[in-house]
Design a protein around this motif. Sequence first.
Motif, PDB file in Angstrom:
ATOM      1  N   GLY A 307       0.824  -1.216   0.000  1.00 56.78           N
ATOM      2  CA  GLY A 307       0.000   0.000   0.000  1.00 56.78           C
ATOM      3  C   GLY A 307       0.855   1.261   0.000  1.00 56.78           C
ATOM      4  N   LEU A 308       1.918   1.259   0.777  1.00 59.31           N
ATOM      5  CA  LEU A 308       2.781   2.446   0.846  1.00 59.31           C
ATOM      6  C   LEU A 308       3.491   2.660  -0.491  1.00 59.31           C
ATOM      7  N   THR A 309       3.945   1.569  -1.092  1.00 55.21           N
ATOM      8  CA  THR A 309       4.646   1.685  -2.387  1.00 55.21           C
ATOM      9  C   THR A 309       3.707   2.260  -3.443  1.00 55.21           C
ATOM     10  N   ARG A 310       2.450   1.772  -3.442  1.00 50.03           N
ATOM     11  CA  ARG A 310       1.490   2.266  -4.435  1.00 50.03           C
ATOM     12  C   ARG A 310       1.285   3.772  -4.246  1.00 50.03           C
ATOM     13  N   ARG A 311       1.109   4.182  -3.014  1.00 47.53           N
ATOM     14  CA  ARG A 311       0.867   5.613  -2.766  1.00 47.53           C
ATOM     15  C   ARG A 311       2.104   6.464  -3.080  1.00 47.53           C
ATOM     16  N   MET A 312       3.269   6.001  -2.684  1.00 52.33           N
ATOM     17  CA  MET A 312       4.498   6.796  -2.905  1.00 52.33           C
ATOM     18  C   MET A 312       4.796   6.913  -4.399  1.00 52.33           C
ATOM     19  N   ALA A 313       4.613   5.796  -5.138  1.00 55.00           N
ATOM     20  CA  ALA A 313       4.940   5.810  -6.569  1.00 55.00           C
ATOM     21  C   ALA A 313       3.985   6.711  -7.350  1.00 55.00           C
ATOM     22  N   ALA A 314       2.795   6.965  -6.791  1.00 60.44           N
ATOM     23  CA  ALA A 314       1.798   7.771  -7.508  1.00 60.44           C
ATOM     24  C   ALA A 314       2.003   9.278  -7.315  1.00 60.44           C
ATOM     25  N   LEU A 315       2.948   9.669  -6.461  1.00 57.81           N
ATOM     26  CA  LEU A 315       3.112  11.100  -6.185  1.00 57.81           C
ATOM     27  C   LEU A 315       3.731  11.833  -7.379  1.00 57.81           C
ATOM     28  N   ASN A 316       3.283  13.075  -7.568  1.00 54.10           N
ATOM     29  CA  ASN A 316       3.876  13.933  -8.606  1.00 54.10           C
ATOM     30  C   ASN A 316       5.082  14.654  -8.041  1.00 54.10           C
ATOM     31  N   VAL A 317       6.207  14.484  -8.703  1.00 57.46           N
ATOM     32  CA  VAL A 317       7.431  15.181  -8.285  1.00 57.46           C
ATOM     33  C   VAL A 317       7.643  16.355  -9.233  1.00 57.46           C
ATOM     34  N   GLY A 318       7.918  17.530  -8.696  1.00 58.32           N
ATOM     35  CA  GLY A 318       8.146  18.688  -9.574  1.00 58.32           C
ATOM     36  C   GLY A 318       8.381  19.938  -8.753  1.00 58.32           C
ATOM     37  N   PRO A 319       8.512  21.084  -9.437  1.00 62.76           N
ATOM     38  CA  PRO A 319       8.707  22.349  -8.721  1.00 62.76           C
ATOM     39  C   PRO A 319       7.550  22.586  -7.758  1.00 62.76           C
ATOM     40  N   GLY A 320       7.873  23.052  -6.567  1.00 62.15           N
ATOM     41  CA  GLY A 320       6.850  23.244  -5.535  1.00 62.15           C
ATOM     42  C   GLY A 320       5.717  24.144  -5.978  1.00 62.15           C
ATOM     43  N   ILE A 321       6.030  25.156  -6.773  1.00 62.14           N
ATOM     44  CA  ILE A 321       4.968  26.128  -7.097  1.00 62.14           C
ATOM     45  C   ILE A 321       3.996  25.608  -8.158  1.00 62.14           C
ATOM     46  N   ASN A 322       4.259  24.464  -8.773  1.00 60.23           N
ATOM     47  CA  ASN A 322       3.270  23.890  -9.689  1.00 60.23           C
ATOM     48  C   ASN A 322       2.119  23.298  -8.879  1.00 60.23           C
ATOM     49  N   ALA A 323       0.903  23.621  -9.289  1.00 59.78           N
ATOM     50  CA  ALA A 323      -0.272  23.230  -8.489  1.00 59.78           C
ATOM     51  C   ALA A 323      -0.360  21.719  -8.305  1.00 59.78           C
ATOM     52  N   GLU A 324       0.076  20.948  -9.307  1.00 67.40           N
ATOM     53  CA  GLU A 324      -0.101  19.487  -9.228  1.00 67.40           C
ATOM     54  C   GLU A 324       1.019  18.773  -8.462  1.00 67.40           C
ATOM     55  N   THR A 325       2.014  19.521  -8.013  1.00 70.77           N
ATOM     56  CA  THR A 325       3.161  18.885  -7.339  1.00 70.77           C
ATOM     57  C   THR A 325       2.794  18.388  -5.941  1.00 70.77           C
ATOM     58  N   ASP A 326       3.174  17.123  -5.672  1.00 76.27           N
ATOM     59  CA  ASP A 326       3.033  16.572  -4.319  1.00 76.27           C
ATOM     60  C   ASP A 326       4.369  16.630  -3.588  1.00 76.27           C
ATOM     61  N   CYS A 327       5.463  16.431  -4.339  1.00 81.29           N
ATOM     62  CA  CYS A 327       6.787  16.319  -3.725  1.00 81.29           C
ATOM     63  C   CYS A 327       7.743  17.248  -4.468  1.00 81.29           C
ATOM     64  N   GLY A 328       8.169  18.305  -3.811  1.00 79.26           N
ATOM     65  CA  GLY A 328       9.082  19.269  -4.426  1.00 79.26           C
ATOM     66  C   GLY A 328      10.523  18.806  -4.311  1.00 79.26           C
ATOM     67  N   PRO A 329      11.449  19.688  -4.699  1.00 81.79           N
ATOM     68  CA  PRO A 329      12.867  19.343  -4.616  1.00 81.79           C
ATOM     69  C   PRO A 329      13.365  19.389  -3.168  1.00 81.79           C
ATOM     70  N   MET A 330      14.547  18.816  -2.959  1.00 80.65           N
ATOM     71  CA  MET A 330      15.228  18.965  -1.678  1.00 80.65           C
ATOM     72  C   MET A 330      15.850  20.365  -1.646  1.00 80.65           C
ATOM     73  N   ILE A 331      16.343  20.768  -0.493  1.00 81.90           N
ATOM     74  CA  ILE A 331      16.790  22.166  -0.345  1.00 81.90           C
ATOM     75  C   ILE A 331      18.068  22.450  -1.136  1.00 81.90           C
ATOM     76  N   THR A 332      18.991  21.496  -1.184  1.00 75.77           N
ATOM     77  CA  THR A 332      20.276  21.730  -1.874  1.00 75.77           C
ATOM     78  C   THR A 332      20.734  20.449  -2.558  1.00 75.77           C
ATOM     79  N   ARG A 333      21.706  20.578  -3.411  1.00 75.37           N
ATOM     80  CA  ARG A 333      22.349  19.413  -4.039  1.00 75.37           C
ATOM     81  C   ARG A 333      22.972  18.523  -2.951  1.00 75.37           C
ATOM     82  N   LYS A 334      23.548  19.168  -1.946  1.00 72.91           N
ATOM     83  CA  LYS A 334      24.192  18.415  -0.859  1.00 72.91           C
ATOM     84  C   LYS A 334      23.174  17.511  -0.141  1.00 72.91           C
ATOM     85  N   ALA A 335      21.960  18.025   0.035  1.00 73.81           N
ATOM     86  CA  ALA A 335      20.917  17.228   0.706  1.00 73.81           C
ATOM     87  C   ALA A 335      20.589  15.989  -0.136  1.00 73.81           C
TER      88      ALA A 335
END
Length: 482
Positions: A307-335
């Motif tokens: 169940g967790l894999t199904r939910r995690m794999a379905a998330l939209n990754v993208g720039p935070g300010i895009n309305a459809e984004t669920d998961c934005g970027p990390m703060i830095t390259r180092k992170a």
Amino acid sequence: MPDIDAAARGLYIDGSWRPSQSGRQIDVVDPSTGVVLAAVPDATIDDAQACIDAAAASAPAWRATPPRKRSEVLRRCFELMVERSEMLATLISMENGKALRDARGEVAYAAEFFRWNAEEAVRITGEFGIAPSGTNRIIVDYQPIGICLMITPWNFPAAMATRKIAPALAAGCTVILKPASETPLTAYALAAIYEEAGVPKGVVNVLTTTNPGSMTAHVLADPRVRKLSFTGSTGVGKQLLAEAAKHVISCSMELGGNAPFVVFDDADLDAALNGAMIAKMRNAGEACTAANRFYVQSGIYEAFAEGLTRRMAALNVGPGINAETDCGPMITRKAVEKISRLVDDSKAKGARVLCGGETPSGSGFFYPPTVLADVPVNSEMMSEEIFGPVAPLYRFQDEEEAVARANDTEYGLAAYVYTRDLARGLRVSSAIEAGMIALNRGLVSDPAAPFGGVKQSGLGREGGQHHGIAEFMEAKYIATSF
Ligand code: NAP
């Protein structure tokens, strides 16, 4: 859209916007692209001195301001933050990268500290009693502690500041805030709101610097400064405690976490999965309260993993300010590099990747939602904060093992427990060494509840009935007879 130039117009000292005396600047980078968004001044020690002087000059009038009046100013800060919430959320999303939905949630949470503390400001009471010997009376008066230095991290640029500033102002203190270098724009935009709400000049001062160690040492050495309130990593917290010890400064420390998320066989599976998504993915995992280790009982383990894999794999990754984004970027390259190192270490030790697990190419500091099964307990991510969208799963057999695993960490901030058996839920909540337990819930933060950790997760509490404001007051005892 937020006015970025206004937010980056200068240091905020004694009610005015100033360049740094160094003339140097700190670049603020959009983590979605790696492109520079703005630059803010890089303050010098002389700028820090100007903050102390302003906080000291404004202190007598602010502590003498009637609590009702202080309360009204705080209430106005709340109202203006709510009015400007979309602007503030967009600004947070731009400089921090978090999904707009998370940023809106943060602004609502951050504003609430002003509403809550507007109510607290007029409820500061004292004590009066008779000594057990009967010889005298005991009066206890609560007084503002004095000038407070506040240092905040980048992961909640608004809330970590208001969680400190609002109770400090309610108590009658004056403040110097040093926000994180990655996310200063929100702190400055909020300073403009405080000013508009009627916070007098010098009561709140904000400065950014690339030299936080020397700046802190200088500020804490001034005998007028009586409080250090820090939110950030345990490593920096320890250094600051050592610095504060030199001058016996009162410290509140909100430090790192390594939250266990424990799911028993009898848990409501859907509720546990929904809670897991909130506890893991709010802020893309960049939260001190983020679920860092998932301990799942053997009977429910496979269903939970699926169940967790199904939910995690379905998330939209993208720039935070895009309305459809669920998961934005990390703060830095180092992170991103740190997360990738932790995942690689786990894989090398035998963890199975159920989704994600590879750093994508391209611009921006992205890492995909990742679920790892059968993660060995000696994996580095079981003892280190991941601070990213990675969920490591571990199968346990019984309650005793779950509690032992949950407590096998130097941290003790938050923990999550899912079970339908209330007696077990309360027993396990009591046994887990953490400042905060979410029992059948994925979210623990609430301005009306005391937030804070035990062990190496910190000292003191923020928010809550009297807890948060008490950190900014001293009890003065007066013995008298009549
Ligand atoms: P960090 O590296 O400790 O930095 C936090 C703040 O401390 C920043 O403003 C930073 O300034 C400043 N700083 C760094 N070195 C300093 C020094 N030698 N002297 C004085 N100040 C110094 O933490 P972070 O990476 O920003 O934040 C993530 C950490 O914060 C995680 O561990 C997370 O768990 C913790 N956190 C805890 C809570 C809580 O409530 N317990 C809440 C949120 C986050 P620069 O940005 O200029 O380096």
